[in-house]
Design an enzyme around this catalytic site. Structure first.
Site, PDB file in Angstrom:
ATOM      1  N   ARG A  16       0.866  -1.174   0.000  1.00 13.22           N
ATOM      2  CA  ARG A  16       0.000   0.000   0.000  1.00 13.22           C
ATOM      3  C   ARG A  16       0.904   1.226   0.000  1.00 13.22           C
ATOM      4  O   ARG A  16       1.763   1.376   0.881  1.00 13.22           O
ATOM      5  CB  ARG A  16      -0.874   0.001   1.245  1.00 13.22           C
ATOM      6  CG  ARG A  16      -1.672   1.266   1.340  1.00 13.22           C
ATOM      7  CD  ARG A  16      -2.488   1.320   2.598  1.00 13.22           C
ATOM      8  NE  ARG A  16      -3.268   2.539   2.611  1.00 13.22           N
ATOM      9  CZ  ARG A  16      -3.479   3.276   3.686  1.00 13.22           C
ATOM     10  NH1 ARG A  16      -2.981   2.900   4.848  1.00 13.22           N
ATOM     11  NH2 ARG A  16      -4.186   4.358   3.609  1.00 13.22           N
ATOM     12  N   ARG A  40      -9.839  14.226  12.869  1.00 11.93           N
ATOM     13  CA  ARG A  40      -9.611  15.322  11.917  1.00 11.93           C
ATOM     14  C   ARG A  40     -10.879  16.148  11.746  1.00 11.93           C
ATOM     15  O   ARG A  40     -11.992  15.617  11.720  1.00 11.93           O
ATOM     16  CB  ARG A  40      -9.204  14.780  10.547  1.00 11.93           C
ATOM     17  CG  ARG A  40      -7.902  14.037  10.548  1.00 11.93           C
ATOM     18  CD  ARG A  40      -7.490  13.663   9.129  1.00 11.93           C
ATOM     19  NE  ARG A  40      -6.527  12.577   9.157  1.00 11.93           N
ATOM     20  CZ  ARG A  40      -6.681  11.415   8.522  1.00 11.93           C
ATOM     21  NH1 ARG A  40      -7.732  11.202   7.751  1.00 11.93           N
ATOM     22  NH2 ARG A  40      -5.768  10.477   8.626  1.00 11.93           N
TER      23      ARG A  40
END
Ligand code: ADP
Length: 401
Positions: free
Chosen positions: A94, A244
Site C-alpha cells: 500500500r 480530523r
C-alpha cells in the site's frame, strides 16, 4: 504449480500490517501486525489463519522496519508460509500518495521508487514509511515482483473541475496543489462490490461510497470511475472524522496563528489529531459516543449531529454531481457497524429517493447487503470493505503469468 500467493504489506511510520492471501480462492492464509517499531515494547501479533492456529503475540524491541519484516518472515516460516516459498507470486505494497503519476498499480523498479520519493512532500508522514517497507522487502526477496498500489490512484479520473482548487494557477501548479483524494483502494473495491450487489456491471451504475472509519471520505463514482471525492491535497479535507476536522474555513488557520498565537505545527496537530469527534466530545469511537448519547450526554449528541450534518451535505452534493444515483454504499468501521449513523445520514432525504428500512438496517453481518426498502429508488447498501484483498488482487493481476 504456479505461484498464487500474495503478501500485502501496509507499512506505517511505526507499524507494519500484513496479510498473506491465496489468490486461487482469495482466502487469507495469515495476518498480523508489528507495532511500536523502534521502541522497547514493540509488539508482534500473528494469526496463522490457514491452519486455524492460535494468535501468537510477543513483546520486545524491534529496532526498525528491516527487523520488523524479518520478524514477519520468521512468523510466516513457522507456518510453512515463508517468504522463500516458490508459491509467493508478489508482494503488494500500500502506498499512500501516487500524485498524478500513478493511475494504476505499478510493478516497482528503481524509477518507480524514485518517483514515490519525489512525491514525499505531498505525503511527508506516509510515503517515507511506505518506501522503507518496499526497500526492506526488496532486499529480502530481490527476485520477487513487488507492486505498489496507490491510495490516490482511483481518484485520478476526477475531472479538472472537481480536482482543482480555485487558487492562483501558477502557485497551485508550482506546489502541485490539487485534490488527490485517498482511501481509493476502498472506494474502488466497494463501488464495484455495490454494482455486483445490484446485479449490474460497474459501468452501468452510479454510486456514492461513504467510507466511514477513523478516517472518513465520500466519493461519487459514475460508471466505475471516480468523479469526485471529499479528501483533497491531504486526508484532512471533507467529512468530520475521528480526530480530523474535515472542512473548515481556511481563514480559521490565519485566525489561530494571528490571534491565537499558534504555530503552523500546532495548528496542524490541532486539525489532524485533536479535532473531529475527539475534539468535539473527547471520544472518537462511535460505540462510546452512542453509549454516551444513550445516557443523555449532550456533548456526545452534538458531536454526532455535527458528524451527520456534514455527511448529509456530502450526500446531497454528490447526488447533484452524479445527477442519477443508483446506490449509496456505507463501508468501514462506522459505516459497516453503526446502524444509527446510516439511519441518521439519510433521514429526511426521501425527496432524493433515499430511505432505510429499520428492520433491514438493524441486521448485522459480514456480507454486502441492502438496507433500503424494497421499492426504494436509490438503494442503500452496507458493503464491507477489504483493502488487503483489493491490493492483493491488483498486484496478482499484474504479475500472474
Ligand atoms: P481505520 O481503518 O480508519 O482505523 P476502521 O475502518 O477500522 O478505521 O474504523 C474504526 C472505527 O469504527 C472506530 O473508531 C469506531 O468508531 C468504529 N466502529 C467499529 N466497530 C463499531 C461498532 N460495532 N459500532 C460502531 N462503530 C464501530
Amino acid at each position: 504449480m504456479s505461484a498464487t500467493r500474495v503478501l500485502v504489506l501496509n507499512s506505517g511510520s511505526s507499524s507494519v500490517k500484513y496479510q498473506l492471501l491465496d489468490m486461487r480462492d482469495s482466502s487469507r492464509l495469515a495476518a498480523g501486525l508489528v507495532e511500536r517499531i523502534g521502541e522497547e515494547t514493540s509488539r508482534i501479533r500473528h494469526t496463522p489463519l490457514a491452519s486455524g492456529g492460535e494468535t501468537r503475540e510477543s513483546v520486545g524491541p524491534v529496532a526498525d522496519h528491516e527487523a520488523a519484516l524479518k520478524a514477519v518472515a520468521e512468523e510466516l516460516s513457522r507456518d510453512g508460509l515463508g517468504l522463500d516459498s516458490p508459491e509467493l507470486a508478489a508482494i503488494g505494497h500500500r502506498v499512500v500518495h501516487g500524485g498524478r503519476t500513478f493511475t494504476e498499480p505499478t510493478v516497482i523498479d528503481d524509477t518507480v521508487l524514485a518517483e514515490i520519493e519525489r512525491l514525499i512532500p505531498l505525503a511527508p508522514l506516509h510515503n517515507p514509511a511506505n518506501l522503507t517497507g518496499i526497500r526492506t522487502a526488496r532486499a529480502l526477496r530481490p527476485d520477487l515482483p513487488q507492486v505498489a498500489v496507490f491510495d490516490t490512484a482511483f481518484h485520478t479520473t476526477m475531472p479538472e473541475p472537481a480536482a482543482r482548487y480555485a487558487l492562483d494557477v501558477a502557485t497551485a501548479d508550482e506546489h502541485r496543489i490539487r485534490r488527490y483524494g485517498f482511501h481509493g483502494t476502498s472506494h474502488a473495491y466497494v463501488s464495484r462490490a455495490t454494482a455486483r450487489l445490484l446485479g449490474k456491471a460497474p459501468e452501468d451504475v452510479n454510486v456514492i461510497v461513504l467510507h466511514l472509519g477513523n478516517g472518513a471520505s465520500a466519493s461519487a463514482v459514475r460508471g466505475g470511475r471516480c468523479v469526485d471525492t471529499s479528501m483533497g491535497l491531504t486526508p484532512l479535507e471533507g467529512l468530520v472524522m475521528g480526530t480530523r476536522s474535515g472542512d473548515v474555513d481556511p481563514a480559521v488557520i490565519f485566525h489561530l496563528a494571528r490571534v491565537g498565537g499558534m504555530s503552523i505545527d500546532e495548528i496542524d496537530t490541532l486539525l489532524n489529531k485533536k479535532s473531529g469527534l475527539i475534539g468535539l466530545c473527547g471520544d472518537n469511537d462511535m460505540r462510546e459516543i452512542r453509549r454516551r448519547i444513550d445516557a443523555a450526554d449532550e456533548e456526545a449528541k452534538l458531536a454526532f449531529d455535527i458528524y451527520i450534518h456534514r455527511l448529509k451535505k456530502y450526500i446531497g452534493a454528490y447526488c447533484a454531481v452524479l445527477g442519477r444515483v443508483d446506490a449509496i454504499a456505507f463501508t468501514a468501521g462506522v459505516g459497516e457497524n453503526a446502524s444509527e449513523v446510516r439511519e441518521a445520514a439519510v433521514a429526511g432525504l426521501e425527496t432524493l429517493g433515499l430511505a432505510v428500512d429499520g428492520a433491514l438496517n438493524a441486521v448485522r453481518g459480514d456480507e454486502p447487503r441492502l438496507v433500503s426498502p424494497a421499492d426504494a429508488r436509490v438503494k442503500v447498501a452496507v458493503v464491507p470493505t477489504d483493502e488487503e484483498l483489493e491490493i492483493a488482487a491488483q498486484a496478482y493481476a499484474l504479475v500472474k503469468k
